[in-house]
Design an enzyme around this catalytic site. Structure first.
Site, PDB file in Angstrom:
ATOM      1  N   ASP A  34      14.325  30.902  -8.117  1.00 51.01           N
ATOM      2  CA  ASP A  34      13.200  30.972  -9.047  1.00 51.01           C
ATOM      3  C   ASP A  34      13.472  32.011 -10.130  1.00 51.01           C
ATOM      4  O   ASP A  34      12.688  32.156 -11.075  1.00 51.01           O
ATOM      5  CB  ASP A  34      11.884  31.247  -8.323  1.00 51.01           C
ATOM      6  CG  ASP A  34      11.891  32.517  -7.492  1.00 51.01           C
ATOM      7  OD1 ASP A  34      12.912  33.233  -7.492  1.00 51.01           O
ATOM      8  OD2 ASP A  34      10.864  32.800  -6.838  1.00 51.01           O
ATOM      9  N   SER A  35      14.614  32.702 -10.030  1.00 49.96           N
ATOM     10  CA  SER A  35      15.085  33.546 -11.128  1.00 49.96           C
ATOM     11  C   SER A  35      15.366  32.730 -12.377  1.00 49.96           C
ATOM     12  O   SER A  35      15.599  33.298 -13.453  1.00 49.96           O
ATOM     13  CB  SER A  35      16.339  34.316 -10.705  1.00 49.96           C
ATOM     14  OG  SER A  35      17.307  33.445 -10.133  1.00 49.96           O
ATOM     15  N   ASP A  73      14.837  27.672  -3.990  1.00 51.70           N
ATOM     16  CA  ASP A  73      13.704  28.557  -3.756  1.00 51.70           C
ATOM     17  C   ASP A  73      12.383  27.786  -3.771  1.00 51.70           C
ATOM     18  O   ASP A  73      12.171  26.922  -4.634  1.00 51.70           O
ATOM     19  CB  ASP A  73      13.625  29.624  -4.845  1.00 51.70           C
ATOM     20  CG  ASP A  73      14.359  30.894  -4.481  1.00 51.70           C
ATOM     21  OD1 ASP A  73      14.565  31.147  -3.281  1.00 51.70           O
ATOM     22  OD2 ASP A  73      14.720  31.650  -5.402  1.00 51.70           O
ATOM     23  N   LYS A 102      14.564  28.259   0.461  1.00 48.39           N
ATOM     24  CA  LYS A 102      14.439  29.694   0.717  1.00 48.39           C
ATOM     25  C   LYS A 102      13.015  30.128   0.420  1.00 48.39           C
ATOM     26  O   LYS A 102      12.417  29.684  -0.566  1.00 48.39           O
ATOM     27  CB  LYS A 102      15.426  30.502  -0.130  1.00 48.39           C
ATOM     28  CG  LYS A 102      15.357  32.017   0.129  1.00 48.39           C
ATOM     29  CD  LYS A 102      16.507  32.760  -0.524  1.00 48.39           C
ATOM     30  CE  LYS A 102      16.340  32.886  -2.010  1.00 48.39           C
ATOM     31  NZ  LYS A 102      15.181  33.735  -2.386  1.00 48.39           N
ATOM     32  N   GLU A 104      10.255  33.775   0.738  1.00 50.32           N
ATOM     33  CA  GLU A 104      10.213  35.226   0.866  1.00 50.32           C
ATOM     34  C   GLU A 104       9.194  35.665   1.909  1.00 50.32           C
ATOM     35  O   GLU A 104       8.175  35.003   2.110  1.00 50.32           O
ATOM     36  CB  GLU A 104       9.860  35.861  -0.487  1.00 50.32           C
ATOM     37  CG  GLU A 104      10.881  35.586  -1.575  1.00 50.32           C
ATOM     38  CD  GLU A 104      10.520  36.221  -2.897  1.00 50.32           C
ATOM     39  OE1 GLU A 104      11.289  36.032  -3.865  1.00 50.32           O
ATOM     40  OE2 GLU A 104       9.467  36.907  -2.984  1.00 50.32           O
ATOM     41  N   GLU A 171      17.491  42.078  -0.089  1.00 51.69           N
ATOM     42  CA  GLU A 171      17.527  42.505  -1.493  1.00 51.69           C
ATOM     43  C   GLU A 171      17.037  43.938  -1.646  1.00 51.69           C
ATOM     44  O   GLU A 171      15.973  44.304  -1.151  1.00 51.69           O
ATOM     45  CB  GLU A 171      16.684  41.574  -2.368  1.00 51.69           C
ATOM     46  CG  GLU A 171      16.719  41.961  -3.841  1.00 51.69           C
ATOM     47  CD  GLU A 171      16.171  40.910  -4.779  1.00 51.69           C
ATOM     48  OE1 GLU A 171      16.142  41.157  -5.999  1.00 51.69           O
ATOM     49  OE2 GLU A 171      15.778  39.819  -4.294  1.00 51.69           O
TER      50      GLU A 171
END
Length: 254
Positions: A34-35, A73, A102, A104, A171
């Site tokens: 999502d970056s 993501d 993925k 978080e 991270e």
């Protein structure tokens, strides 16, 4: 790879051209992150990224990839409501070519990880600094400092592994903490700003390739692609303005 002691190489990719290059170069995992919001879409964070935008990017990367594992993501707002929402979102990404997704978060995501893996969707976890929680974390801050925080991270990773996650991104975690988590983790760890003792490393591809003047402290530039692209665009502009391009060899005969 973890059992053999081989480091896992992971880079982000958001389009077919870049994905094909990174895949051929031998990258083990391509993360459709999502970056993309910061790198390609002009957002100032990952938070505005939509599932529709991730679907387009994932489809593009998957079509161009032959060997790497494609992980996509789940963007902010597409899984926090619980396992049912997460499954519906993940299915959309898998249908367009993602091999895994993925998400978080720590132990609070274990139930969601379990639901996705039960449905046959591999899950990569992500702890430490979690960009989607940047507001709650008070900004871009290293996570896991202090014994209690480190213990919580170990417990998070163990819970996520027990729930079925096959790997976890660490991270912006202090190097000794990341090393301890890696030692106790039931699954491979992929570091980004977490030192060198993780089982693998990931970077945003534009940081790695030198596309911008600024890069995070934890990143290194392994090329100057931005400079090369700027020079190429300048040379093209000069050739057009001077009339040297297109030349006769670029023309079609009648």
């Amino acid at each position: 790879m973890r059992e053999r002691g081989e480091k896992i190489v992971m880079l982000t990719a958001y389009d077919a051209v870049t994905a094909r290059i990174l895949d051929v170069a031998g990258t083990d995992v391509l993360l459709v992150g999502d970056s993309i919001g910061n790198v390609s879409l002009g957002y100032d964070s990952t938070l505005p990224v939509t599932l529709d935008e991730m679907v387009v990017a994932t489809r593009s990367v998957a079509r161009a990839t032959e060997r790497a594992l494609v992980v996509a993501d789940l963007p902010f707002g597409t899984y926090e409501a619980g396992p049912e929402q997460a499954l519906a979102s993940a299915v959309r990404l898998v249908k367009v070519g993602a091999n895994a997704v993925k998400l978080e978060g720590g132990r609070t995501r274990a139930q969601t990880v379990q639901a996705l893996t039960d449905a046959g969707i591999p899950v990569m976890a992500h702890v430490g600094f979690t960009p989607q929680s940047v507001n709650a974390l008070g900004g871009f801050r290293v996570q896991g400092r202090g014994e209690k925080a480190a213990d919580r991270m170990v417990a998070d990773v163990q819970a996520l592994g027990e729930a079925g996650a096959f790997a976890v991104v660490l991270e912006m975690v202090p190097e000794p903490v990341a090393a301890r988590v890696t030692e106790l983790s039931p699954m491979p760890t992929i570091g980004i700003g977490a030192g060198g003792r993780c089982d693998g490393q990931v970077l945003v591809w534009s940081d790695m390739a030198g596309m911008t003047q600024w890069t995070p402290r934890f990143a290194a530039q392994f090329g100057q692609v931005g400079t090369a692209l700027s020079q190429a665009a300048g040379a093209f502009a000069q050739a057009v303005r001077s009339g040297s391009f297109p030349a006769p060899e670029h023309w079609f005969d009648a």
